[in-house]
Design a protein around this motif. Structure first.
Motif, PDB file in Angstrom:
ATOM      1  N   ARG B 148       0.832  -1.190   0.000  1.00 52.17           N
ATOM      2  CA  ARG B 148       0.000   0.000   0.000  1.00 52.17           C
ATOM      3  C   ARG B 148       0.879   1.259   0.000  1.00 52.17           C
ATOM      4  NH1 ARG B 148      -3.105  -1.274   4.459  1.00 52.17           N
ATOM      5  NH2 ARG B 148      -4.483  -2.679   3.326  1.00 52.17           N
ATOM      6  N   ILE B 149       1.939   1.208   0.802  1.00 57.01           N
ATOM      7  CA  ILE B 149       2.855   2.360   0.830  1.00 57.01           C
ATOM      8  C   ILE B 149       3.576   2.488  -0.513  1.00 57.01           C
ATOM      9  CG2 ILE B 149       4.914   3.318   1.939  1.00 57.01           C
ATOM     10  CD1 ILE B 149       3.928   1.935   4.540  1.00 57.01           C
ATOM     11  N   GLU B 152       1.243   4.219  -2.792  1.00 58.50           N
ATOM     12  CA  GLU B 152       1.106   5.646  -2.485  1.00 58.50           C
ATOM     13  C   GLU B 152       2.278   6.432  -3.066  1.00 58.50           C
ATOM     14  OE1 GLU B 152      -1.040   5.090   1.869  1.00 58.50           O
ATOM     15  OE2 GLU B 152       0.773   6.322   1.728  1.00 58.50           O
ATOM     16  N   ILE B 153       3.460   5.894  -2.859  1.00 53.62           N
ATOM     17  CA  ILE B 153       4.662   6.552  -3.388  1.00 53.62           C
ATOM     18  C   ILE B 153       4.560   6.664  -4.914  1.00 53.62           C
ATOM     19  CG2 ILE B 153       7.145   6.215  -3.748  1.00 53.62           C
ATOM     20  CD1 ILE B 153       7.182   4.845  -0.950  1.00 53.62           C
ATOM     21  N   THR B 154       4.110   5.592  -5.531  1.00 53.13           N
ATOM     22  CA  THR B 154       4.010   5.545  -6.992  1.00 53.13           C
ATOM     23  C   THR B 154       2.998   6.577  -7.502  1.00 53.13           C
ATOM     24  OG1 THR B 154       4.524   3.196  -6.859  1.00 53.13           O
ATOM     25  CG2 THR B 154       3.622   3.999  -8.941  1.00 53.13           C
ATOM     26  N   ASP B 155       1.848   6.650  -6.835  1.00 51.96           N
ATOM     27  CA  ASP B 155       0.841   7.644  -7.227  1.00 51.96           C
ATOM     28  C   ASP B 155       1.397   9.065  -7.084  1.00 51.96           C
ATOM     29  OD1 ASP B 155      -1.482   6.175  -8.023  1.00 51.96           O
ATOM     30  OD2 ASP B 155      -1.857   5.637  -5.940  1.00 51.96           O
ATOM     31  N   GLN B 156       2.152   9.314  -6.016  1.00 52.15           N
ATOM     32  CA  GLN B 156       2.720  10.653  -5.816  1.00 52.15           C
ATOM     33  C   GLN B 156       3.694  11.009  -6.933  1.00 52.15           C
ATOM     34  OE1 GLN B 156       4.166   9.999  -1.787  1.00 52.15           O
ATOM     35  NE2 GLN B 156       2.723  11.516  -0.990  1.00 52.15           N
ATOM     36  N   HIS B 185      10.164  10.211  -2.632  1.00 53.04           N
ATOM     37  CA  HIS B 185       9.005   9.976  -1.772  1.00 53.04           C
ATOM     38  C   HIS B 185       9.182   8.761  -0.873  1.00 53.04           C
ATOM     39  CE1 HIS B 185       6.542  13.240  -3.154  1.00 53.04           C
ATOM     40  NE2 HIS B 185       6.852  12.946  -4.403  1.00 53.04           N
ATOM     41  N   LEU B 358      -5.015  -0.394  -4.958  1.00 49.87           N
ATOM     42  CA  LEU B 358      -3.877   0.254  -4.304  1.00 49.87           C
ATOM     43  C   LEU B 358      -3.403   1.480  -5.079  1.00 49.87           C
ATOM     44  CD1 LEU B 358      -1.674  -2.758  -3.119  1.00 49.87           C
ATOM     45  CD2 LEU B 358      -3.586  -1.645  -1.966  1.00 49.87           C
ATOM     46  N   THR B 359      -3.487   1.425  -6.386  1.00 48.51           N
ATOM     47  CA  THR B 359      -2.974   2.521  -7.234  1.00 48.51           C
ATOM     48  C   THR B 359      -4.158   3.390  -7.642  1.00 48.51           C
ATOM     49  OG1 THR B 359      -3.101   0.887  -8.997  1.00 48.51           O
ATOM     50  CG2 THR B 359      -0.927   1.365  -8.110  1.00 48.51           C
ATOM     51  N   THR B 361      -4.392   6.673  -8.782  1.00 44.83           N
ATOM     52  CA  THR B 361      -4.360   7.739  -9.795  1.00 44.83           C
ATOM     53  C   THR B 361      -5.543   7.565 -10.763  1.00 44.83           C
ATOM     54  OG1 THR B 361      -1.957   7.912  -9.679  1.00 44.83           O
ATOM     55  CG2 THR B 361      -2.985   8.719 -11.696  1.00 44.83           C
TER      56      THR B 361
END
Lengths: 368, 368
Positions: B148-149, B152-156, B185, B358-359, B361
């Motif tokens: 999940r983290i 999140e990093i990937t979406d950011q 990130h 999870l992703t 975007t």
């Protein structure tokens, strides 16, 4: 151009014939690329009674460097991703009349080897060993030209970093910036994971960049290299952050510098691998740093970053001309840090001026 | 924390005992990490009569993520780099009384397997198969938290890229920038080589970034993911460059979007892998794009970016809850480009709200 690959395959056929195998299957990717001019993912090369065939599980990727193959090769695309090309190759070798097939046992897994035996039970599977790796040791001038460009790119990327502000930046960021600069200057990518090591981490061989930030007074050691058309070089340098290096830093630097120079000077055609290693290791050993040293002080480079020969105490063999190697002694003092100096050079006869230094960034102790 | 690894090793011992092997040797790096909590380079894990031993050819690196191992493990450092840990493990297993040793034949090379046989001729070498890979398919909540983290990093990272100017920049540069942002990130690194594909390259699965520059009117497809504490996720999105997408672009986008949604909606515990694949593939097939499709439309993720299960027409098996997978159909029209949409999701029962995306975007067709 494609003739080069056909000549290489001819040499391999000769070596196989000499040990009684009329067919060979090359599966290690760098070996496939060396012999075919390109290695689409998962492809394997069969040199069999029916000619040379590159078997690949899917269409070559869009990348011209990886997809380019010798026109004299037949290219066989296997349907879907289920078919393992080594199994298809065993089948093809057997059906074209081969009685034995030499395979790369140091690369093939037990499972794949067994699957080959099942599909072609009457085909005798022999061991090709490191025959292709041995062919790859001595480079031709075209290969050396690629390494020379890789080294130029690497020197440029490193040179730009040295002009930027370093204090306060993390190892990870500096490593990523170096890799970006390699690509900026024309690399296909980094030759290996760039290492940036600061303070207590400095001087370690392949330190993985962490979130530690560069501080005043640190040693900073970097190790990077460009991949240019598949050819990979390596440079390692150590710097001091701040205006004046401490006495222990100067002393340690001078020692590693002298050891690295001794290693470089030992690079002459005919020198035993172990003697080059000993030349680089001797001063460090004498100064009491023998215990923590890496088991080698250099290695070949080419289509892989870590190739034969290994410059190590127990290595067997002698250097030839036109063999590119690294010379990379280093000392790491736990808790304090250390120094590594690493060059890529090509062995050349003294008549030609001795070893050709590819990575020309200065080896003075710079305070940044 | 370390109890998790001991429990996993207990499960593996049970499975081995069930097939009559009292000792097992795990050599595949992701499997070693799963069972030991860390996998120093080259290390292998022996579960033998004498207890659990991690054999490693050199001291663990400075990286805490890779060096961290379960305290309940004995750690055995082999001197120098010459000793192959699998050979040392065979020796150790035999001398501690094991009669047979199950090994990962799909990972061990023929040469290493033979060397084990030579050092311990009376030890029967059996095949462990993909036992550890099977244990890894269903994730615990701690593993899912890492994924999940990572997402999140990937979406950011992706979100930031979308706010920058894209026209005129090369695929290579955009890929490097995405990777830098992942690390910014908090990623340990990219989960796999970031893919950026523009114009005629767009829509291809794992296109390697080239020097092509983004142009007005292009499709731009990106595929990236973060590695967070070893866990890897994946996202893929396609955008249009310029103000108004062409009709063919909107049509193709809507089609792939519908196909991907069908795949996502098929992710329920108990669904056959092939049925999820069929759900994602059906609309594309019906629209006449069946020929050029990738052989799978999704796959498991975790400590490796490409794990079991494979969502493919011939895949056997059914989804369990807590299995993270990608759903990633795409269509590429030669010469024109295409669309890929790729998410990482965790299979959850409907009672828990169905698949966990999870992703996050947006999957609207953005014009950038």
């Amino acid at each position: 151009m494609s003739e080069v690959y056909a000549v290489r395959r001819g040499l391999l056929r000769d070596r196989c014939a000499a040990v009684g195998s009329a067919a060979a299957l090359v599966s290690r990717p760098a070996n496939v690329r060396y012999l075919a001019g390109g290695a689409p993912p998962g492809s394997v090369l069969l040199l069999g009674p029916g000619g040379d065939v590159l078997l690949t599980p899917r269409a070559p990727s869009g990348d011209p460097a990886d997809g380019r193959t010798d026109e004299q090769l037949r290219l066989s695309l296997l349907p879907g991703s289920d078919g393992d090309p080594v199994v298809a190759a065993a089948d093809l070798a057997a059906s074209s009349g081969a009685e034995s097939l030499a395979v790369e046992e140091h690369h093939l897994t037990v499972s794949r080897h067994r699957a080959m035996g099942s599909v072609a039970p009457r085909l005798r599977l022999a061991d090709l060993g490191a025959t292709v790796e041995q062919l790859r040791v001595v480079k031709d001038e075209e290969e050396i030209a690629c390494l020379r460009i890789a080294a130029e790119i690497t020197d440029q990327a490193l040179g730009e970093l040295l002009e930027s502000i370093l204090v306060g930046r993390t190892e990870r960021h500096l490593a990523l910036e170096l890799e970006r600069r390699l690509v900026d200057h024309g690399a296909d990518g980094p030759a290996f994971a760039t290492s940036v090591a600061t303070g207590p981490n400095s001087g370690q061989g392949r330190h993985r960049p962490s979130d530690r930030r560069v501080e005043e007074g640190d040693f900073l050691s970097v190790c990077l290299g460009a991949n240019y058309r598949g050819y990979r070089c390596e440079i390692g340098r150590t710097f001091v952050i701040g205006t004046t290096p401490a006495d222990w830093q100067i002393e340690l630097y001078d020692l590693v510098f002298a050891a690295q120079r001794a290693g470089r000077e030992a690079l002459v055609p005919g020198a035993a691998y172990r003697d080059v290693d000993r030349a680089a290791r001797y001063l460090l050993d004498s100064a009491g740093h023998g215990g923590g040293l890496a088991p080698w002080t250099g290695h070949g480079v080419g289509l892989e970053i870590d190739e034969d020969p290994q410059l190590a105490p127990a290595a067997m063999g002698k250097l030839d001309a036109c063999v590119p190697v690294t010379v990379e002694p280093g000392v790491h003092l736990p808790g304090r840090g250390g120094v590594r100096i690493d060059d890529t050079l090509v062995v050349r006869p003294e008549a030609d001026g001795g070893p050709e230094l590819l990575t020309i960034t200065t080896k003075e102790l710079l305070a940044l």
